[in-house]
Design an enzyme around this catalytic site. Structure first.
Site, PDB file in Angstrom:
ATOM      1  N   SER A   9      -8.699   7.354   3.996  1.00 21.86           N
ATOM      2  CA  SER A   9      -9.236   7.447   5.359  1.00 21.86           C
ATOM      3  C   SER A   9     -10.444   8.379   5.367  1.00 21.86           C
ATOM      4  O   SER A   9     -10.628   9.175   4.436  1.00 21.86           O
ATOM      5  CB  SER A   9      -8.143   8.012   6.273  1.00 21.86           C
ATOM      6  OG  SER A   9      -8.670   8.278   7.539  1.00 21.86           O
ATOM      7  N   TYR A  32      -2.081  14.404   8.552  1.00 21.22           N
ATOM      8  CA  TYR A  32      -2.636  13.098   8.157  1.00 21.22           C
ATOM      9  C   TYR A  32      -3.869  13.298   7.266  1.00 21.22           C
ATOM     10  O   TYR A  32      -4.051  12.601   6.268  1.00 21.22           O
ATOM     11  CB  TYR A  32      -2.979  12.311   9.423  1.00 21.22           C
ATOM     12  CG  TYR A  32      -3.406  10.881   9.205  1.00 21.22           C
ATOM     13  CD1 TYR A  32      -2.575   9.959   8.570  1.00 21.22           C
ATOM     14  CD2 TYR A  32      -4.641  10.426   9.669  1.00 21.22           C
ATOM     15  CE1 TYR A  32      -2.974   8.641   8.389  1.00 21.22           C
ATOM     16  CE2 TYR A  32      -5.046   9.106   9.510  1.00 21.22           C
ATOM     17  CZ  TYR A  32      -4.212   8.216   8.861  1.00 21.22           C
ATOM     18  OH  TYR A  32      -4.603   6.910   8.693  1.00 21.22           O
TER      19      TYR A  32
HETATM   20  P1  NAD Z   1      -0.275  -0.279  11.527  1.00 18.78           P
HETATM   21  O1  NAD Z   1       0.643   0.694  12.187  1.00 18.78           O
HETATM   22  O2  NAD Z   1      -0.741  -1.458  12.287  1.00 18.78           O
HETATM   23  O3  NAD Z   1       0.379  -0.762  10.164  1.00 18.78           O
HETATM   24  C1  NAD Z   1       1.212   0.024   9.383  1.00 18.78           C
HETATM   25  C2  NAD Z   1       2.389  -0.840   8.963  1.00 18.78           C
HETATM   26  O4  NAD Z   1       3.186  -0.056   8.066  1.00 18.78           O
HETATM   27  C3  NAD Z   1       3.288  -1.252  10.128  1.00 18.78           C
HETATM   28  O5  NAD Z   1       3.498  -2.650  10.128  1.00 18.78           O
HETATM   29  C4  NAD Z   1       4.590  -0.492   9.877  1.00 18.78           C
HETATM   30  O6  NAD Z   1       5.750  -1.195  10.274  1.00 18.78           O
HETATM   31  C5  NAD Z   1       4.546  -0.298   8.375  1.00 18.78           C
HETATM   32  N1  NAD Z   1       5.346   0.845   7.931  1.00 18.78           N
HETATM   33  C6  NAD Z   1       5.444   2.055   8.514  1.00 18.78           C
HETATM   34  N2  NAD Z   1       6.294   2.836   7.831  1.00 18.78           N
HETATM   35  C7  NAD Z   1       6.728   2.098   6.776  1.00 18.78           C
HETATM   36  C8  NAD Z   1       7.634   2.339   5.725  1.00 18.78           C
HETATM   37  N3  NAD Z   1       8.265   3.519   5.592  1.00 18.78           N
HETATM   38  N4  NAD Z   1       7.873   1.360   4.836  1.00 18.78           N
HETATM   39  C9  NAD Z   1       7.252   0.152   4.960  1.00 18.78           C
HETATM   40  N5  NAD Z   1       6.397  -0.140   5.939  1.00 18.78           N
HETATM   41  C10 NAD Z   1       6.133   0.821   6.845  1.00 18.78           C
HETATM   42  O7  NAD Z   1      -1.498   0.602  10.989  1.00 18.78           O
HETATM   43  P2  NAD Z   1      -2.968   0.224  10.554  1.00 18.78           P
HETATM   44  O8  NAD Z   1      -3.881   0.888  11.519  1.00 18.78           O
HETATM   45  O9  NAD Z   1      -3.123  -1.213  10.274  1.00 18.78           O
HETATM   46  O10 NAD Z   1      -3.069   1.069   9.200  1.00 18.78           O
HETATM   47  C11 NAD Z   1      -2.882   0.544   7.900  1.00 18.78           C
HETATM   48  C12 NAD Z   1      -3.293   1.610   6.902  1.00 18.78           C
HETATM   49  O11 NAD Z   1      -4.655   1.975   7.121  1.00 18.78           O
HETATM   50  C13 NAD Z   1      -2.494   2.911   7.025  1.00 18.78           C
HETATM   51  O12 NAD Z   1      -2.320   3.462   5.732  1.00 18.78           O
HETATM   52  C14 NAD Z   1      -3.401   3.796   7.847  1.00 18.78           C
HETATM   53  O13 NAD Z   1      -3.120   5.155   7.623  1.00 18.78           O
HETATM   54  C15 NAD Z   1      -4.755   3.380   7.287  1.00 18.78           C
HETATM   55  N6  NAD Z   1      -5.915   3.665   8.134  1.00 18.78           N
HETATM   56  C16 NAD Z   1      -6.024   3.174   9.406  1.00 18.78           C
HETATM   57  C17 NAD Z   1      -7.174   3.467  10.139  1.00 18.78           C
HETATM   58  C18 NAD Z   1      -7.372   2.960  11.530  1.00 18.78           C
HETATM   59  O14 NAD Z   1      -8.402   3.274  12.126  1.00 18.78           O
HETATM   60  N7  NAD Z   1      -6.449   2.177  12.063  1.00 18.78           N
HETATM   61  C19 NAD Z   1      -8.187   4.249   9.582  1.00 18.78           C
HETATM   62  C20 NAD Z   1      -8.038   4.731   8.292  1.00 18.78           C
HETATM   63  C21 NAD Z   1      -6.903   4.427   7.567  1.00 18.78           C
END
Ligand code: NAD
Length: 280
Positions: free
Chosen positions: A164, A177
């Site tokens: 991130s 985070y």
């Molecule tokens: P999201 O919440 O839509 O997706 C995360 C998924 O992980 C969910 O479907 C959830 O059920 C699953 N999950 C949570 N805990 C879990 C576990 N213990 N075991 C298995 N599955 C589990 O989030 P997103 O925004 O699509 O993020 C995806 C990745 O990208 C994450 O690593 C997040 O930190 C990273 N990220 C997101 C952003 C953003 O702006 N959204 C920015 C930088 C990084």
């Protein structure tokens, strides 16, 4: 019709989520067989069904990335139904309010304030911090331990972690985070070196700001206008917008494929210029 990832098995943790379901579909469109691993079986199955409806091959698998037994069961199911893993996307991750301060800065008067909901650095719950570190860091390490053995000696084996922006410079309010994603970036480099003799490349995407369920209320108001934090982010993003999930797919496909065959240990910002901009 054969295409770049025909016959390859891609395992995507957190594949039911906003960003990783889009990545899953992009890999499927290039011929990969997809295993969607998610804590929420119903969303994993829904994404897998969407991929199948579109002509791809996919299964949804219930899996907790923090439990080795759960990962081993998922591994068995993937091997049996799709084959052994070629591509691992460690997408499960996220933040938790318990690892978050309510304000960006501490002021002396906060220490005696009775303001409702005020949570300073001194109020942070170690359990909340631990939850966030575990989910992002241990939740990347354990799936790699379980699935990467399949990849040793294969051609075109690749691991993609999800870091991130806050791994480069921490964002205010979210120390857990930020630290956890910094650990993911660091681990990406470590593992790239460690796996360099067995043919597995390890790289990471560092998404900037993407409007998703996790951050929607932080960045937008109910009428769709931007919050102060949302405005600050857009002002700091030279391309003047949030990312959309498909902004990640070009870099993902490149890092998974032969086009990046001499690239390992990199963390690529996909951020509309956020990390390049000093603000002046
Ligand atoms: P999201 O919440 O839509 O997706 C995360 C998924 O992980 C969910 O479907 C959830 O059920 C699953 N999950 C949570 N805990 C879990 C576990 N213990 N075991 C298995 N599955 C589990 O989030 P997103 O925004 O699509 O993020 C995806 C990745 O990208 C994450 O690593 C997040 O930190 C990273 N990220 C997101 C952003 C953003 O702006 N959204 C920015 C930088 C990084």
């Amino acid at each position: 019709m054969s295409s770049e990832f025909s016959g390859k098995v891609a395992v995507i943790t957190g594949g039911g989520g906003v960003l990783c379901s889009t990545m899953a579909k992009a890999l499927s469109n290039k011929g990969a067989k997809i295993a969607i691993l998610d804590l929420r079986l119903e969303v994993a199955e829904r994404v897998a069904a969407e991929i199948r409806e579109n002509g791809g091959e996919a299964i949804g698998v219930a899996c907790n990335v923090l439990e080795v037994e759960s990962l081993k069961l998922a591994h068995e199911k993937v091997n049996k139904e799709l084959g052994s893993c070629d591509l691992l996307i460690n997408g499960a991750g996220g933040n938790h309010p318990k690892g978050t301060t309510s304000k960006p800065y501490l002021y002396a008067e906060d220490l005696t304030s009775t303001e409702e909901g005020l949570k300073t650095f001194f109020d942070l719950d170690p359990e909340g911090i631990k939850f966030v570190f575990d989910l992002n860091f241990i939740g990347t390490l354990l799936p790699t331990q379980v699935f990467a053995k399949d990849m040793i000696g294969k051609t075109g084996a690749s691991i993609i972690n999800i870091s991130s922006m806050n791994a480069f410079t921490p964002l205010t309010k979210i120390p857990a985070y930020s630290g956890a994603k910094a650990a993911v970036s660091n681990f990406t480099q470590w593992l790239a070196v460690h796996f360099s003799k067995v043919g597995i490349r390890v790289n990471a995407l560092a998404p900037g700001f993407f409007l998703t369920d996790q951050n929607r209320t932080l960045l937008t108001n109910t009428d769709g206008s931007l919050t102060d934090r949302g405005n600050t982010i857009i002002a700091q993003t030279p391309m003047s917008r949030f990312g959309t999930p498909d902004d990640l797919t070009g870099t993902l496909l490149w890092l998974c494929g032969d086009g990046s065959k001499f690239v390992t240990g990199v963390v690529i910002p996909i951020d509309g210029g956020f990390s390049a901009f000093s603000g002046v």
